[in-house]
Design a protein around this motif. Structure first.
Motif, PDB file in Angstrom:
ATOM      1  N   LEU A 285       1.109  89.765  49.166  1.00 48.95           N
ATOM      2  CA  LEU A 285       1.284  89.746  47.710  1.00 48.95           C
ATOM      3  C   LEU A 285       1.530  88.320  47.218  1.00 48.95           C
ATOM      4  O   LEU A 285       2.147  88.113  46.181  1.00 48.95           O
ATOM      5  N   GLY A 286       1.041  87.364  48.000  1.00 47.94           N
ATOM      6  CA  GLY A 286       1.153  85.965  47.608  1.00 47.94           C
ATOM      7  C   GLY A 286       1.948  85.113  48.565  1.00 47.94           C
ATOM      8  O   GLY A 286       1.840  83.878  48.552  1.00 47.94           O
ATOM      9  N   GLY A 287       2.751  85.749  49.426  1.00 48.04           N
ATOM     10  CA  GLY A 287       3.562  85.007  50.379  1.00 48.04           C
ATOM     11  C   GLY A 287       2.907  84.903  51.738  1.00 48.04           C
ATOM     12  O   GLY A 287       1.693  85.057  51.880  1.00 48.04           O
ATOM     13  N   ASP A 288       3.739  84.665  52.741  1.00 48.29           N
ATOM     14  CA  ASP A 288       3.220  84.425  54.087  1.00 48.29           C
ATOM     15  C   ASP A 288       3.276  85.642  54.997  1.00 48.29           C
ATOM     16  O   ASP A 288       2.599  85.666  56.031  1.00 48.29           O
ATOM     17  N   TYR A 289       4.081  86.651  54.669  1.00 46.45           N
ATOM     18  CA  TYR A 289       4.319  87.762  55.580  1.00 46.45           C
ATOM     19  C   TYR A 289       4.012  89.103  54.898  1.00 46.45           C
ATOM     20  O   TYR A 289       4.271  89.270  53.699  1.00 46.45           O
ATOM     21  N   SER A 290       3.495  90.021  55.692  1.00 50.91           N
ATOM     22  CA  SER A 290       3.354  91.411  55.259  1.00 50.91           C
ATOM     23  C   SER A 290       3.479  92.316  56.474  1.00 50.91           C
ATOM     24  O   SER A 290       3.167  91.914  57.608  1.00 50.91           O
ATOM     25  N   TYR A 291       3.939  93.544  56.249  1.00 50.42           N
ATOM     26  CA  TYR A 291       4.205  94.496  57.334  1.00 50.42           C
ATOM     27  C   TYR A 291       3.733  95.881  56.895  1.00 50.42           C
ATOM     28  O   TYR A 291       4.096  96.347  55.811  1.00 50.42           O
ATOM     29  N   SER A 292       2.938  96.527  57.721  1.00 55.09           N
ATOM     30  CA  SER A 292       2.490  97.895  57.418  1.00 55.09           C
ATOM     31  C   SER A 292       3.435  98.883  58.092  1.00 55.09           C
ATOM     32  O   SER A 292       3.918  98.651  59.196  1.00 55.09           O
ATOM     33  N   ARG A 293       3.687  99.991  57.391  1.00 55.89           N
ATOM     34  CA  ARG A 293       4.643 100.966  57.912  1.00 55.89           C
ATOM     35  C   ARG A 293       4.079 102.374  58.024  1.00 55.89           C
ATOM     36  O   ARG A 293       4.626 103.192  58.758  1.00 55.89           O
ATOM     37  N   TRP A 294       3.009 102.720  57.291  1.00 55.53           N
ATOM     38  CA  TRP A 294       2.470 104.077  57.402  1.00 55.53           C
ATOM     39  C   TRP A 294       1.026 104.069  56.922  1.00 55.53           C
ATOM     40  O   TRP A 294       0.584 103.151  56.233  1.00 55.53           O
ATOM     41  N   VAL A 295       0.277 105.118  57.302  1.00 48.45           N
ATOM     42  CA  VAL A 295      -1.134 105.218  56.951  1.00 48.45           C
ATOM     43  C   VAL A 295      -1.447 106.675  56.618  1.00 48.45           C
ATOM     44  O   VAL A 295      -0.869 107.589  57.194  1.00 48.45           O
ATOM     45  N   SER A 296      -2.353 106.888  55.670  1.00 39.04           N
ATOM     46  CA  SER A 296      -2.728 108.239  55.263  1.00 39.04           C
ATOM     47  C   SER A 296      -3.517 108.942  56.362  1.00 39.04           C
ATOM     48  O   SER A 296      -3.955 108.322  57.331  1.00 39.04           O
ATOM     49  N   ASP A 297      -3.725 110.244  56.194  1.00 42.21           N
ATOM     50  CA  ASP A 297      -4.402 111.055  57.213  1.00 42.21           C
ATOM     51  C   ASP A 297      -5.767 110.505  57.604  1.00 42.21           C
ATOM     52  O   ASP A 297      -6.140 110.522  58.776  1.00 42.21           O
ATOM     53  N   ASP A 298      -6.539 110.056  56.609  1.00 40.64           N
ATOM     54  CA  ASP A 298      -7.890 109.582  56.886  1.00 40.64           C
ATOM     55  C   ASP A 298      -7.972 108.069  57.044  1.00 40.64           C
ATOM     56  O   ASP A 298      -9.068 107.512  57.194  1.00 40.64           O
ATOM     57  N   GLY A 299      -6.830 107.385  56.991  1.00 42.57           N
ATOM     58  CA  GLY A 299      -6.805 105.940  57.196  1.00 42.57           C
ATOM     59  C   GLY A 299      -7.189 105.107  55.999  1.00 42.57           C
ATOM     60  O   GLY A 299      -7.268 103.882  56.095  1.00 42.57           O
ATOM     61  N   SER A 300      -7.412 105.735  54.843  1.00 42.32           N
ATOM     62  CA  SER A 300      -7.892 104.984  53.684  1.00 42.32           C
ATOM     63  C   SER A 300      -6.781 104.293  52.908  1.00 42.32           C
ATOM     64  O   SER A 300      -7.054 103.408  52.095  1.00 42.32           O
ATOM     65  N   VAL A 301      -5.521 104.706  53.125  1.00 45.15           N
ATOM     66  CA  VAL A 301      -4.400 104.137  52.390  1.00 45.15           C
ATOM     67  C   VAL A 301      -3.340 103.655  53.381  1.00 45.15           C
ATOM     68  O   VAL A 301      -2.972 104.391  54.313  1.00 45.15           O
ATOM     69  N   VAL A 302      -2.836 102.443  53.183  1.00 44.78           N
ATOM     70  CA  VAL A 302      -1.795 101.858  54.032  1.00 44.78           C
ATOM     71  C   VAL A 302      -0.647 101.425  53.131  1.00 44.78           C
ATOM     72  O   VAL A 302      -0.873 100.896  52.038  1.00 44.78           O
ATOM     73  N   VAL A 303       0.578 101.665  53.584  1.00 46.10           N
ATOM     74  CA  VAL A 303       1.740 101.205  52.815  1.00 46.10           C
ATOM     75  C   VAL A 303       2.649 100.367  53.708  1.00 46.10           C
ATOM     76  O   VAL A 303       2.640 100.488  54.931  1.00 46.10           O
ATOM     77  N   GLY A 304       3.433  99.520  53.062  1.00 43.45           N
ATOM     78  CA  GLY A 304       4.388  98.673  53.763  1.00 43.45           C
ATOM     79  C   GLY A 304       5.070  97.758  52.760  1.00 43.45           C
ATOM     80  O   GLY A 304       5.311  98.150  51.618  1.00 43.45           O
TER      81      GLY A 304
END
Length: 732
Positions: A285-304
């Motif tokens: 989101l503009g910085g240096d780090y990001s971390y994913s924590r979960w994914v939807s059933d079909d893999g189309s959506v990732v959150v973190g």
């Protein structure tokens, strides 16, 4: 008030069916129903909607939940016992509240995950000697020690959808290192490493066939891995740096998410890995780090969560292929973190900071949707709360919160996600599915009554058996989707006089593919017949038959299944059918051929027992459903001998309904405005139907074999019913 749901005839798609229902119900009924439903009370044991509810402890002051079943009805985690000296794994359900799952002989246990169906819980627990073991808990078997890979410790981290596969890590002999494991009923399987000494399994696909995690490589660095039975442990690589970590895999197994160092190892990025695209940097989101924590059933959506441009704050994100990384914002403070997602990726949960007050800022659990944005779920009276997991449909959020006494308690927060149009439609769709299942049972029973053996001249009895396969279905309506049924039958006939034979038979039939909201169990069919043949066996002359029988099968009802935003409410009930049939025929010789005109009449009555739905917010009680049909049959067969022991028959028949009741389910519900209901099937019945069959028989009255293929006009729907059968007959 009795609500009668009426609809126009015709239609193939379930969505169009629902639209017809709405039009048929009318605006007045809909306006009366929707506000009432929104104000309805929760079922017994279910927490109220739209409020954070403390689900208790096991006697101590602290409890932490970590996972929730697909339907939101089972929550797992750990809680202190009285005195706050020991942690115990717990299971919470609306029916029983918080239950202690025990230990493996020691003082501690921790639950980390529950299967999608809510039946299996995994975690780790102490033995009496202080060692730790991964466990798998079920209602029937209690807490099962999963063992180790030779050492003293193991840890279970995740379980697949049906609970049959567990993954985690365990010590090798000597306790010098851990290896990832995959456990099934066959035992604990060492998944090995990527060349180093250590590996850890963190998640698995819904069917349990793919495992993901992290493993040391020969140089001491760590890499994300993907494991399958055929391919073993696969190194997923990095985004240019020396380290990567796979934390989650989509339920369908197509997509893996985690984090990886970039070149130089000074920053980390969330990644999304697929077989086609490899490891993809999801950006920030503009910085240096990001971390994913979960994914939807079909893999189309990732959150973190990701750093903002200044690298001072993290914000929760939701990533999609089309939209990239979306900032979900905060609750007024500087930070937010996403930790869970619904199966379809539309609901995100986590925690976010509130605006500062008096120099302090505290975080609250949140639930995010595209429509409502980030919604504050509040607390249990204290300053802060965390959301740790969300149910598959996104309606139930679990987590922990400080209460007004300064204690940390597990909470459940339920959001009413009911599509009232679909919920009302579910009643008529269930009645339609019952029509389909009932007609299948009637058809199978008809085959039992039509199947028999012939007692040849000089024989006193006969034994016959056959197996039949049916393929039926119609257009693209889910309730009338293509189905495959199969059955086996056995019958015995005894000659009572030269012209009269009595016989009885039974059959077992299985409808392989469920009618959308109804799953039939194995059905038992039985029948008896009396044949009158003054001219003896063979195709010529006058013959008559009287036959009767019945069928019974138990059915699992899941009203609302397949409808969006409708909670599935299950129930079980027996369906029984009685049939009586009388037929006559007269075989006319035409040279070597035999022309056999025939006619008959059939009466059928089907009865579904009354049943009560279980669980759910709006359970219904269905009264007994009974409907009957009578129809006449007329047709002719042409029998052609191909030799002394082989005969071919070609026949056609037409069925004409004389009288037919509609399938109408009645009962009571907890839905205001539908306290009582009367719901007919939506599917029109064809009152005239054709049947065409080709048969080949070879043998004598001592032993014969036969095969039949047929094409029938369906009673419901448009596609023809295809039949194939093979059988034998023996003279005794």
């Amino acid at each position: 008030m009795t609500t009668t749901i009426l609809t126009a005839t015709g239609n193939s798609r379930r969505s169009k069916t629902i639209a017809r229902l709405c039009a048929a119900l009318g605006a007045t009924t809909m306006l009366a129903l929707v506000p009432g439903v929104a104000a309805a009370q929760s079922g017994p044991g279910l927490p109220p909607y739209d409020t954070m509810t403390d689900i208790g402890t096991l006697g101590g002051e602290y409890a932490y939940p970590y996972d929730v079943s697909d339907d939101g009805m089972v929550v797992v985690g750990e809680s202190y016992h009285a005195g706050n000296s020991q942690w115990r794994a717990f299971r919470w359900t609306p029916a029983n509240g918080m239950e202690d799952l025990g230990t493996l002989g020691g003082g501690y246990s921790y639950a980390r995950a529950v299967s999608g169906n809510g039946q299996v819980i995994v975690g780790y627990a102490n033995l009496a000697n202080g060692q730790g073991r991964g466990f798998r808990w079920t209602e029937a078997g209690g807490m099962q020690d999963l063992g180790t890979l030779g050492g003293d410790y193991s840890y279970a981290h995740a379980v697949n959808t049906d609970g049959s596969v567990v993954v985690g890590h365990a010590n090798l002999a000597g306790n010098s290192s851990y290896h990832a494991f995959r456990w099934t009923t066959a035992g604990m399987q060492d998944l090995g490493t990527l060349g180093g000494n250590w590996s850890y399994a963190y998640d698995l696909s819904g069917d349990g066939s793919i495992v993901v995690g992290q493993s040391e490589i020969a140089g001491g660095q760590y890499r994300a891995f993907r494991w399958t039975q055929t391919g073993g442990m696969q190194n997923l690589g990095t985004l240019g740096g020396d380290w990567s970590h796979a934390s989650k895999i989509s339920r369908d197994g197509s997509t893996i998410v985690g984090e990886s160092h970039l070149a130089g190892n000074s920053t980390s990025r969330a990644f999304r890995w697929t077989q086609a695209g490899g490891m993809q940097d999801l950006g920030t989101l503009g910085g240096d780090y990001s971390y994913s924590r979960w994914v939807s059933d079909d893999g189309s959506v990732v959150v973190g969560y990701s750093h903002l441009p200044t690298n001072n704050y993290y914000h929760a994100f939701r990533w999609t292929q089309s939209g990239g990384m979306q900032d979900l914002g905060t609750l007024g403070g500087n930070y937010s973190y996403a930790y869970g997602i619904s199966g379809d990726g539309k609901v995100v949960v986590g925690y976010a900071y509130m605006p500062e007050s008096g120099g302090n800022s505290y975080h609250h659990a949140f639930r995010w949707t595209e429509k409502d944005g980030m919604v504050d779920l509040g607390t249990l009276g204290g300053l802060w709360s965390y959301a740790t997991a969300v149910s598959h449909d996104g309606g139930t959020v679990v987590g922990y919160s400080l209460n007004d006494l300064g204690q940390t308690r597990a909470f459940i927060h339920r959001t009413q996600m009911i599509d009232f149009t679909n919920m009302i439609a579910s009643f008529a769709l269930t009645a339609s599915d019952l029509d389909v299942v009932g007609e299948g049972q009637r058809q199978n029973l008809g085959w039992v009554l039509d199947s028999s053996c012939q007692v040849g001249l000089g024989r006193k009895a006969c034994l016959g058996g056959s197996t039949h396969f049916f393929r039926m279905g119609a257009d693209d309506s889910p309730a009338l989707m293509r189905r495959h049924d199969q059955g086996v039958m056995l019958n015995l006939g005894v000659r009572l006089s030269p012209a009269v034979t009595f016989g009885a038979g039974f059959g077992l039939f299985q409808q392989e593919d469920r009618a959308f909201s109804i799953k039939p169990d194995m059905a038992f069919h039985y029948g008896a017949w009396l044949d009158i043949a003054p001219g003896g066996p063979g195709p010529f002359g006058f013959k008559a038959r009287l036959a009767g029988g019945g069928a019974v099968q138990e059915n699992l009802f899941e009203r609302g299944r397949g409808l969006e935003n409708v909670q599935v409410t299950p129930g079980r009930a027996d369906l029984n059918t009685l049939t009586a049939r009388a037929t006559v025929q007269y075989g006319i010789p035409l040279g070597k051929l035999a022309l056999v005109p025939n006619a008959g009449v059939t009466w059928q009555r089907s009865t579904l027992d009354a049943f009560q739905e279980n669980d759910g917010d709006f359970p219904a009680r269905f009264g007994q459903t009974r409907w009957q049909t009578s129809y006449a049959t007329a047709g002719a067969d042409l029998v052609l001998p191909l030799g002394p022991d082989t005969r071919v028959s070609l026949g056609g028949k037409a069925d004409f309904d004389l009288d037919s009741d509609p399938v109408i389910m009645t009962g009571t519900s907890t839905i205001p405005g539908m306290e009582t209901f009367s719901v007919p099937s939506l599917y029109p019945r064809k009152d005239t139907r054709g049947r065409f069959e080709l048969g080949v028989e070879h043998g004598s009255d001592k032993m014969s074999l036969r095969a039949t293929v047929g094409l029938h006009t369906p009673v419901l729907g448009d596609e023809p019913v295809v039949v194939f059968g093979i059988g034998f007959g023996m003279g005794l």
